[in-house]
Design a protein around this motif. Structure first.
Motif, PDB file in Angstrom:
ATOM      1  N   LYS A  14      75.227  55.326-125.840  1.00 55.14           N
ATOM      2  CA  LYS A  14      76.528  54.978-126.419  1.00 55.14           C
ATOM      3  C   LYS A  14      76.770  53.473-126.505  1.00 55.14           C
ATOM      4  CE  LYS A  14      77.918  59.273-126.801  1.00 55.14           C
ATOM      5  NZ  LYS A  14      78.161  59.904-128.117  1.00 55.14           N
ATOM      6  N   SER A  15      75.989  52.669-125.824  1.00 52.57           N
ATOM      7  CA  SER A  15      76.187  51.217-125.820  1.00 52.57           C
ATOM      8  C   SER A  15      74.943  50.534-126.359  1.00 52.57           C
ATOM      9  CB  SER A  15      76.498  50.712-124.411  1.00 52.57           C
ATOM     10  OG  SER A  15      75.419  50.997-123.533  1.00 52.57           O
ATOM     11  N   ALA A  16      75.154  49.339-126.895  1.00 55.24           N
ATOM     12  CA  ALA A  16      74.046  48.537-127.430  1.00 55.24           C
ATOM     13  C   ALA A  16      73.839  47.322-126.533  1.00 55.24           C
ATOM     14  CB  ALA A  16      74.357  48.092-128.859  1.00 55.24           C
ATOM     15  N   PHE A  17      72.643  47.200-126.002  1.00 49.65           N
ATOM     16  CA  PHE A  17      72.355  46.053-125.143  1.00 49.65           C
ATOM     17  C   PHE A  17      72.239  44.801-126.011  1.00 49.65           C
ATOM     18  CE2 PHE A  17      69.963  43.414-122.182  1.00 49.65           C
ATOM     19  CZ  PHE A  17      70.562  43.748-120.976  1.00 49.65           C
ATOM     20  N   PRO A  18      72.939  43.713-125.670  1.00 47.98           N
ATOM     21  CA  PRO A  18      72.939  42.511-126.535  1.00 47.98           C
ATOM     22  C   PRO A  18      71.573  41.851-126.606  1.00 47.98           C
ATOM     23  CG  PRO A  18      74.046  42.065-124.454  1.00 47.98           C
ATOM     24  CD  PRO A  18      73.773  43.536-124.470  1.00 47.98           C
ATOM     25  N   GLU A  19      71.178  41.486-127.806  1.00 46.53           N
ATOM     26  CA  GLU A  19      69.876  40.846-127.998  1.00 46.53           C
ATOM     27  C   GLU A  19      69.853  39.422-127.461  1.00 46.53           C
ATOM     28  OE1 GLU A  19      68.736  41.036-132.032  1.00 46.53           O
ATOM     29  OE2 GLU A  19      68.627  43.230-132.113  1.00 46.53           O
ATOM     30  N   ASN A  20      71.024  38.777-127.350  1.00 44.95           N
ATOM     31  CA  ASN A  20      71.083  37.392-126.872  1.00 44.95           C
ATOM     32  C   ASN A  20      71.101  37.284-125.355  1.00 44.95           C
ATOM     33  OD1 ASN A  20      71.225  36.549-129.532  1.00 44.95           O
ATOM     34  ND2 ASN A  20      73.463  36.606-129.574  1.00 44.95           N
ATOM     35  N   LYS A  70      58.749  40.464-119.258  1.00 45.47           N
ATOM     36  CA  LYS A  70      59.925  39.590-119.312  1.00 45.47           C
ATOM     37  C   LYS A  70      60.324  39.069-117.934  1.00 45.47           C
ATOM     38  CE  LYS A  70      62.037  41.358-123.528  1.00 45.47           C
ATOM     39  NZ  LYS A  70      61.995  40.047-124.203  1.00 45.47           N
ATOM     40  N   ALA A  71      59.837  39.672-116.870  1.00 42.81           N
ATOM     41  CA  ALA A  71      60.174  39.202-115.523  1.00 42.81           C
ATOM     42  C   ALA A  71      59.441  37.895-115.237  1.00 42.81           C
ATOM     43  CB  ALA A  71      59.794  40.254-114.493  1.00 42.81           C
ATOM     44  N   PRO A  72      59.957  37.070-114.320  1.00 37.21           N
ATOM     45  CA  PRO A  72      59.245  35.839-113.932  1.00 37.21           C
ATOM     46  C   PRO A  72      57.862  36.149-113.386  1.00 37.21           C
ATOM     47  CG  PRO A  72      61.505  35.812-113.120  1.00 37.21           C
ATOM     48  CD  PRO A  72      61.274  37.175-113.663  1.00 37.21           C
ATOM     49  N   GLN A  92      78.299  41.368-120.900  1.00 34.84           N
ATOM     50  CA  GLN A  92      78.005  42.727-121.336  1.00 34.84           C
ATOM     51  C   GLN A  92      76.661  43.203-120.780  1.00 34.84           C
ATOM     52  OE1 GLN A  92      78.135  43.083-125.569  1.00 34.84           O
ATOM     53  NE2 GLN A  92      77.697  45.284-125.582  1.00 34.84           N
ATOM     54  N   ALA A  93      75.654  42.341-120.817  1.00 32.72           N
ATOM     55  CA  ALA A  93      74.334  42.707-120.306  1.00 32.72           C
ATOM     56  C   ALA A  93      74.375  42.960-118.800  1.00 32.72           C
ATOM     57  CB  ALA A  93      73.330  41.600-120.639  1.00 32.72           C
ATOM     58  N   VAL A  94      75.040  42.081-118.051  1.00 27.58           N
ATOM     59  CA  VAL A  94      75.114  42.238-116.593  1.00 27.58           C
ATOM     60  C   VAL A  94      75.869  43.514-116.223  1.00 27.58           C
ATOM     61  CG1 VAL A  94      76.057  41.220-114.490  1.00 27.58           C
ATOM     62  CG2 VAL A  94      74.895  39.772-116.146  1.00 27.58           C
ATOM     63  N   LEU A  95      76.962  43.789-116.922  1.00 28.47           N
ATOM     64  CA  LEU A  95      77.764  44.969-116.600  1.00 28.47           C
ATOM     65  C   LEU A  95      77.021  46.259-116.935  1.00 28.47           C
ATOM     66  CD1 LEU A  95      81.211  43.646-117.841  1.00 28.47           C
ATOM     67  CD2 LEU A  95      80.623  44.222-115.497  1.00 28.47           C
ATOM     68  N   ILE A  96      76.275  46.279-118.035  1.00 27.95           N
ATOM     69  CA  ILE A  96      75.480  47.474-118.365  1.00 27.95           C
ATOM     70  C   ILE A  96      74.431  47.719-117.271  1.00 27.95           C
ATOM     71  CG2 ILE A  96      73.761  48.380-119.967  1.00 27.95           C
ATOM     72  CD1 ILE A  96      75.353  47.156-122.236  1.00 27.95           C
ATOM     73  N   ASN A  97      73.765  46.652-116.837  1.00 28.09           N
ATOM     74  CA  ASN A  97      72.760  46.806-115.776  1.00 28.09           C
ATOM     75  C   ASN A  97      73.389  47.244-114.464  1.00 28.09           C
ATOM     76  OD1 ASN A  97      70.515  46.177-117.338  1.00 28.09           O
ATOM     77  ND2 ASN A  97      70.729  43.992-116.991  1.00 28.09           N
ATOM     78  N   SER A 103      69.751  37.172-121.441  1.00 26.86           N
ATOM     79  CA  SER A 103      68.640  36.439-120.842  1.00 26.86           C
ATOM     80  C   SER A 103      67.476  37.378-120.539  1.00 26.86           C
ATOM     81  CB  SER A 103      69.101  35.744-119.555  1.00 26.86           C
ATOM     82  OG  SER A 103      69.543  36.711-118.604  1.00 26.86           O
ATOM     83  N   ASN A 104      66.320  36.783-120.309  1.00 24.95           N
ATOM     84  CA  ASN A 104      65.124  37.585-120.023  1.00 24.95           C
ATOM     85  C   ASN A 104      65.254  38.367-118.728  1.00 24.95           C
ATOM     86  OD1 ASN A 104      63.685  36.962-122.316  1.00 24.95           O
ATOM     87  ND2 ASN A 104      62.571  35.275-121.395  1.00 24.95           N
ATOM     88  N   ASN A 105      65.946  37.799-117.747  1.00 28.20           N
ATOM     89  CA  ASN A 105      66.121  38.518-116.480  1.00 28.20           C
ATOM     90  C   ASN A 105      66.911  39.807-116.669  1.00 28.20           C
ATOM     91  OD1 ASN A 105      64.747  36.489-115.165  1.00 28.20           O
ATOM     92  ND2 ASN A 105      66.579  35.407-114.533  1.00 28.20           N
ATOM     93  N   GLU A 106      67.962  39.738-117.468  1.00 29.50           N
ATOM     94  CA  GLU A 106      68.752  40.946-117.726  1.00 29.50           C
ATOM     95  C   GLU A 106      67.972  41.941-118.571  1.00 29.50           C
ATOM     96  OE1 GLU A 106      71.447  41.468-116.124  1.00 29.50           O
ATOM     97  OE2 GLU A 106      71.390  39.463-115.270  1.00 29.50           O
ATOM     98  N   TRP A 107      67.185  41.447-119.519  1.00 30.05           N
ATOM     99  CA  TRP A 107      66.344  42.344-120.308  1.00 30.05           C
ATOM    100  C   TRP A 107      65.320  43.047-119.413  1.00 30.05           C
ATOM    101  CZ3 TRP A 107      66.630  44.803-124.628  1.00 30.05           C
ATOM    102  CH2 TRP A 107      67.343  44.293-125.702  1.00 30.05           C
TER     103      TRP A 107
END
Length: 503
Positions: A242-248, A284-286, A216-221, A250-254
């Protein structure tokens, strides 16, 4: 006498030719072992790479058996290191699908060393797991992208998506998420992102119903990147609302999500929210890797901070990984800080193409008003009384009427504390008030407290605990009753001993 000298010349010539032939033979013999060593070294490196990928395949199989996704995460984290070791012999040894070998036929003759095994190692009587098959297919896709064979990569990516969509296994969610990213990336490289938008939306609905957080996170991004690529900011904003980004996730997707959200909010004039999102993306990025992402995010953060009316810290422009990339933005910051409109126009003219490439050109155009405001503020603090004609001369404006309108707007917006007397033709500045008598320090302090509390809450949420191990060291109810009974008996014995000591 002539015959004697001619014989001597012939002997010397033949001796020289023998020496050259012998040296050539020796050079060839000396060169051949080095070439063989290079081939052996290449074979050894390929064998080591094959062994590493086989270990990764074992980790994937272990994750399928134990239903633990952390083993797959460990494999995907090493993908950047693995893609540098991918060669045709390595992939040819691992491939079990005959259709994938067609993508490697063009490179087999050039890259395959002598003595390398051409028999696939994963071919066996046992059926290959769908997760392993998808991962090897993903490695082939990455190899095609690295070699810039984009047309073949599109065909390979479409086949990979057909494999992913045909399976309904929760153990393949993490690998499928990575495949979605590269599927979108291939179409971006071929300028056909609009063709996969409906597919990504459909997969997002399915991932949401299945509680596939990483997918879900990858597809939203990917969808946000798709919309922003075509400057569809309204559709991107609707997707976020309209969508909620999942809290679980990864940091890269956040980090990616915060960056895209920062771009959207900046275009929609919500600079405070945009700056907050960009700061979160940088955090949150490396910190040592992802240099390109950090440079792009920092460029946008500098522009947004300037639009807020603040001046970025000079230390940002001195960092080793950012110094060269932020050099145009440093000149832009100097022009805004000093309120020099002519220098601002020169920077905009010199680095206009670079700003367009960074998608910051339209935001930088808005900084012209900030430059004028800064110049008027400095003029108001320097002069107690000044004419609009003089202000127009300092700002490089065409007429005093333009300067008069700009002064009136600055007074109305609260940029300067002054009055404009049109009859006498001058601007009268007022005495500057103490900023500590206003609510500005309180608002700044409140902003810092909110940031620290948010950082604390996110750190608590990110903490991980061993599952079902918190109760190992805790005693049961029966053991607690026994311990309490022993404590009571010990207390009674101690009391009796004290009574015995005092008759």
């Amino acid at each position: 006498m002539l015959d004697f000298t001619w014989n001597i010349v012939l002997k010397r010539f033949t001796s020289c030719t023998k020496m050259t032939v012998s040296t050539d033979v020796e050079m060839k013999n000396a060169a051949s072992p080095s070439a063989e060593k290079e081939k052996e070294k290449k074979v050894d490196v390929d064998a080591q790479s094959i062994q590493e990928i086989k270990e990764q395949i074992k980790q994937i199989e272990k994750a399928v058996q134990t239903k633990e996704q952390r083993f797959v995460l460990r494999v995907l984290r090493s993908l950047p290191n693995t893609r540098r070791k991918l060669t045709v012999p390595v992939l040819k040894t691992l491939i079990s699908d005959a259709s994938l070998t067609t993508f490697l036929e063009d490179e087999m003759e050039t890259d395959e060393p002598s003595g390398s095994s051409s028999h696939p190692a994963t071919k066996s009587s046992a059926k290959v797991l769908p997760e392993v098959d998808a991962y090897i297919h993903l490695l082939v896709l990455v190899r095609l992208i690295d070699n810039k064979r984009y047309e073949d990569a599109v065909i390979c990516s479409n086949k990979l998506m057909s494999k992913i969509t045909s399976e309904n296994r929760r153990t393949s969610d993490l690998i499928a998420a990575k495949c979605y990213f590269y599927h979108s990336r291939v179409h971006e490289l071929t300028n056909s992102l609009d063709k996969v938008r409906s597919f990504l939306n459909a997969r997002l609905r399915i991932a949401t119903l299945r509680n596939d957080f990483e997918g879900q996170a990858v597809l939203i991004n990917c969808l946000l990147r798709n919309y922003l690529h075509y400057n569809l900011y309204d559709q991107a904003d609707k997707l976020v609302s309209k969508s909620a980004f999942p809290e679980n996730a990864s940091n890269n997707e956040w980090a990616r999500f915060h960056f895209y959200l920062g771009r959207i909010k900046a275009v929609r004039l919500e600079y405070s929210t945009a700056h907050k999102n960009l700061v979160q993306a940088l955090r949150k990025a490396p910190q040592t890797a992802a240099v390109g992402f950090r440079q792009t995010t920092q460029k946008l953060a500098v522009v947004v901070e300037l639009l807020l009316g603040d001046i970025p810290d000079r230390q940002i422009f001195r960092q080793a990984m950012l110094r060269r990339a932020l050099s145009p933005y440093f000149q832009l910051t100097q022009a805004v800080r000093l309120g020099e409109l002519q220098k601002f126009n020169e920077v905009l003219k010199t680095y206009g193409n670079l700003f367009r490439t960074d998608y910051t050109f339209k935001l930088i155009l808005r900084l012209r008003h900030n430059v004028i405001k800064t110049a008027i503020r400095s003029i108001g603090s320097s002069y107690s009384r000044i004419t609009p004609a003089k202000i127009a001369e300092k700002l490089g404006l065409e007429s005093p009427e333009d300067a008069e309108f700009i002064i009136a707007k600055a007074i109305r917006d609260g940029v300067i504390e002054a009055t404009l007397d049109r009859e006498k033709g001058y601007m009268q500045s007022k005495e500057s008030a103490d900023i500590y008598c206003t609510v500005e320090p309180q608002l700044a302090f409140h902003q810092r407290i909110a940031f620290c509390l948010d950082l604390h809450n996110q750190s608590v949420k990110a903490m991980r605990y061993p599952p079902k191990s918190y109760g190992k060291d805790l005693e049961s109810a029966e053991e607690r009753r026994e311990r309490e009974q022993q404590d009571l008996e010990l207390a009674k014995e101690m009391a009796e001993e004290d009574d015995d000591g005092f008759p």
